[in-house]
Design a protein around this motif. Structure first.
Motif, PDB file in Angstrom:
ATOM      1  N   PHE A  70      -0.842   5.251   7.504  1.00  0.00           N
ATOM      2  CA  PHE A  70      -0.302   3.785   7.158  1.00  0.00           C
ATOM      3  C   PHE A  70       1.256   3.905   6.753  1.00  0.00           C
ATOM      4  N   ASN A  71       2.233   3.082   7.487  1.00  0.00           N
ATOM      5  CA  ASN A  71       3.514   3.275   7.310  1.00  0.00           C
ATOM      6  C   ASN A  71       4.162   1.989   7.242  1.00  0.00           C
ATOM      7  N   PRO A  72       4.607   1.980   5.995  1.00  0.00           N
ATOM      8  CA  PRO A  72       5.341   0.408   5.575  1.00  0.00           C
ATOM      9  C   PRO A  72       6.840   0.706   5.424  1.00  0.00           C
ATOM     10  N   HIS A  75       6.103  -5.630   0.101  1.00  0.00           N
ATOM     11  CA  HIS A  75       5.027  -6.533   0.235  1.00  0.00           C
ATOM     12  C   HIS A  75       3.935  -5.968  -0.759  1.00  0.00           C
ATOM     13  N   ILE A  76       4.180  -5.893  -2.040  1.00  0.00           N
ATOM     14  CA  ILE A  76       3.530  -5.143  -3.071  1.00  0.00           C
ATOM     15  C   ILE A  76       2.098  -5.707  -2.938  1.00  0.00           C
ATOM     16  N   LYS A  77       1.843  -7.038  -2.901  1.00  0.00           N
ATOM     17  CA  LYS A  77       0.381  -7.509  -2.931  1.00  0.00           C
ATOM     18  C   LYS A  77      -0.342  -7.476  -1.868  1.00  0.00           C
ATOM     19  N   GLN A  78       0.422  -7.428  -0.662  1.00  0.00           N
ATOM     20  CA  GLN A  78      -0.350  -7.420   0.695  1.00  0.00           C
ATOM     21  C   GLN A  78      -0.707  -6.225   1.166  1.00  0.00           C
ATOM     22  N   ILE A  79      -0.144  -4.806   0.734  1.00  0.00           N
ATOM     23  CA  ILE A  79      -0.003  -3.690   1.431  1.00  0.00           C
ATOM     24  C   ILE A  79      -1.622  -3.021   0.932  1.00  0.00           C
ATOM     25  N   PRO A  80      -1.859  -2.886  -0.524  1.00  0.00           N
ATOM     26  CA  PRO A  80      -2.973  -2.271  -0.875  1.00  0.00           C
ATOM     27  C   PRO A  80      -4.172  -2.787   0.013  1.00  0.00           C
ATOM     28  N   PRO A  81      -4.737  -4.080  -0.208  1.00  0.00           N
ATOM     29  CA  PRO A  81      -5.760  -4.568   0.633  1.00  0.00           C
ATOM     30  C   PRO A  81      -5.710  -4.289   2.125  1.00  0.00           C
ATOM     31  N   LEU A  82      -4.423  -3.963   2.752  1.00  0.00           N
ATOM     32  CA  LEU A  82      -4.664  -3.846   4.125  1.00  0.00           C
ATOM     33  C   LEU A  82      -4.771  -2.386   4.042  1.00  0.00           C
ATOM     34  N   VAL A  83      -4.342  -1.657   3.313  1.00  0.00           N
ATOM     35  CA  VAL A  83      -4.757  -0.280   3.397  1.00  0.00           C
ATOM     36  C   VAL A  83      -6.348   0.020   3.565  1.00  0.00           C
ATOM     37  N   LYS A  84      -6.888  -0.683   2.809  1.00  0.00           N
ATOM     38  CA  LYS A  84      -8.179  -0.763   2.705  1.00  0.00           C
ATOM     39  C   LYS A  84      -9.034  -1.029   3.893  1.00  0.00           C
ATOM     40  N   ASP A  85      -8.509  -2.301   4.320  1.00  0.00           N
ATOM     41  CA  ASP A  85      -9.012  -3.116   5.548  1.00  0.00           C
ATOM     42  C   ASP A  85      -8.736  -2.217   6.776  1.00  0.00           C
ATOM     43  N   THR A  86      -7.755  -1.367   6.930  1.00  0.00           N
ATOM     44  CA  THR A  86      -7.371  -0.634   8.153  1.00  0.00           C
ATOM     45  C   THR A  86      -8.070   0.765   8.158  1.00  0.00           C
ATOM     46  N   LYS A  87      -8.835   0.943   6.790  1.00  0.00           N
ATOM     47  CA  LYS A  87      -9.409   2.201   6.722  1.00  0.00           C
ATOM     48  C   LYS A  87      -8.593   3.505   6.513  1.00  0.00           C
ATOM     49  N   ALA A  88      -7.037   3.130   6.073  1.00  0.00           N
ATOM     50  CA  ALA A  88      -6.143   4.215   6.044  1.00  0.00           C
ATOM     51  C   ALA A  88      -6.552   5.165   5.202  1.00  0.00           C
TER      52      ALA A  88
END
Length: 517
Positions: free
Chosen positions: A218-220, A251-264
């Motif tokens: 995962f690369n932001p 995007h501090i609040k958006q990134i952690p749930p997306l890390v989980k959702d993408t199974k990074a």
């Protein structure tokens, strides 16, 4: 220095992509962004040929083409599209300000800039576009894609089936990308990295430890920054692992749930951003990570400890690099993560330490190897190569016998106080230990009595010198390393990469001191 098989990296960027497709399977999904439409190797190669064919219609072979795009599938496709047709991606830092952006285009001789309507609208970058249009032609990728017809799609399908026959013939020593240094301490410089530099660095990183080809990265971080480009995009794609590109680390609040959702499994970040993600995230949102890789700034103990307490024993692997080194020079590894160091020297990198007066136990680091740049752009449009291949990092380091590196500071980040050399980074560490939840930076100013004096700039409103003095005494730190003057600010200025912007910081301090602050 460990041995490195340079034959592994004697490839052009596009040929390395083709080889990865053959090795790991053309249908393997290896690229995705926030839109959640994954691309396989075949998809990526076809898209690169389709877009590249259109771009080739209004650019010339070998031309340095500006790319002003966020970390996204579109940004990565554009990078490979330019390579497919022998153009040189010139990555523009859209956070650098109008003056630096125009200077970068002039220095590189950029005639065309590729961007996106959506990106410009969302980023409110209209002023930048207006400024660029006085120097270059700005082309929007949505407009280009709208012209892709049946003939283009047939070409892309055919080229995708036989990519080695259709891609432009280039050599590993040809330019692979032009990037611009972060400008932490002055004006950005144009760095020319060869195609071999980029492929080499990806292979060198792969050689640090065994990698699982099922990992999701995962690369932001921005692809205009070498860490985001090489480690966040090229390394996983060329190594058979899926890369998730995300347009902004802010995007501090958006990134952690997306890390989980993408199974990074792997997250790239700087300490500043990682600390903020950890504070914002729910315990299950980052606990699936195998490790995180951190660069650009030192990883604080507080960040290490917070991650361990909240998400479990996830290693935060601090690395070290420079744009001029493509960028990675050293990195910690999951099985040997030595806090306080920046890791294990990459295979194939030679080092030389030059003594620095007043700083025992280390020296100024120079590096040489297959990942070191072709050179800096000069005002005449040419390239000034590093002398005898050696790049002067400007960093003062110590190196163990087994090639682990510890950063003592930058040459520019030492002050001479009362005849002693004092690390400004060490002074920042004192403040961070007292107020770990805040951000701090230290600069030096001339002093008629002691030579120089330290000024602490902090976003901690109640910070006072006495607390830092007491902590320094408790740990036996030298008194000279304690800033006696504190300037309070709303926030510490940072660059788009998350690094402290010391140029802006110096202006703040100068202005405050002129006011008699």
């Amino acid at each position: 220095m460990r041995a490195f098989d340079s034959a592994l990296a004697q490839s052009t960027v596009f040929d390395a992509l083709i080889a990865a497709s053959k090795t790991y399977g053309a249908k393997k999904l290896i690229l995705e962004d926030q839109e959640r439409n994954p691309l396989s190797y075949t998809d990526l190669i076809r898209a690169a040929f389709a877009l590249g064919r259109k771009i080739s219609g209004f650019t010339a072979r070998g031309e340095r083409v500006g790319v002003m795009l966020p970390s996204s599938s579109g940004g990565v496709v554009t990078f490979f599209a330019l390579h497919a047709f022998g153009r040189v991606p010139t990555m523009l830092n859209f956070t650098a300000g109008i003056r630096n952006l125009k200077a970068a285009c002039e220095l590189a001789g950029v005639k065309t800039v590729l961007t996106s309507h959506r990106f410009v609208e969302q980023g409110k970058l209209h002023d930048l576009i207006d400024a660029l249009e006085t120097l270059t032609k700005v082309v929007y990728l949505e407009d280009v894609r709208a012209t892709v017809g049946l003939a283009d799609k047939l070409f892309a399908a055919t080229a995708g089936a036989f990519p080695s026959r259709f891609r432009a013939a280039t050599t590993p020593s040809d330019p692979g990308v032009i990037l611009f240094t972060s400008g932490s301490f002055g004006a950005p410089r144009g760095v020319v990295l060869t195609q071999s530099n980029l492929v080499t660095n990806a292979r060198q990183i792969e050689g640090l430890f065994p990698m699982n080809r099922d990992w999701v990265w995962f690369n932001p971080l921005p692809i205009f920054h070498c860490f985001g480009l090489t480690a966040g995009a090229l390394l996983p794609i060329l190594g058979g692992m899926k890369s998730i590109q995300y347009p902004s680390p802010l995007h501090i609040k958006q990134i952690p749930p997306l890390v989980k959702d993408t199974k990074a499994n792997v997250l790239f970040a700087t300490d500043t951003f990682l600390n903020q993600y950890a504070r914002s995230a729910e315990p299950d949102e980052l606990s699936g990570l195998a490790f995180a890789v951190c660069g650009a700034e030192r990883v604080r103990e507080e960040t290490h400890n917070m991650f361990h307490e909240k998400f479990g024993p996830i290693p935060l692997l601090e690395g070290y690099g420079a744009t001029e080194a493509s960028p990675v020079i050293a990195c910690n590894i999951p099985t040997d993560n030595r806090r306080g160091t920046v890791g294990w020297l990459l295979a194939g990198v030679e080092t030389r330490l030059e003594p620095v007066e007043g700083i025992p136990g280390g020296g100024k680091l120079l590096v040489r190897g297959p990942n070191i740049m072709a050179g800096y752009l000069n005002a005449n449009g040419g390239i000034d190569p590093p002398s005898e291949g050696w790049h002067d990092t400007g960093d003062v380091v110590s190196i163990t016998d087994d090639d682990w590196i510890t950063i003592m500071g930058r040459v520019k980040r030492f002050a001479k106080i009362g005849g002693e050399m004092v690390s400004l980074t060490a002074a920042e560490d004192l403040a961070s230990a007292v107020w770990p939840d805040s951000r701090h930076a230290v600069v030096s100013l001339p002093d008629p009595k002691k030579g120089e004096r330290l000024i602490l700039v902090t976003d901690r409103r109640d910070a006072d010198p006495s607390s830092v003095i007491a902590h320094a005494k408790s740990i036996g730190a030298p008194e000279l390393a304690v800033p006696r003057k504190i300037i309070h600010v709303q926030e510490i200025p940072v660059l788009g990469t998350g690094k402290t912007d010391y140029v802006a910081l110096q202006r703040i301090v100068d202005t405050e001191m002129q006011r008699g602050g």
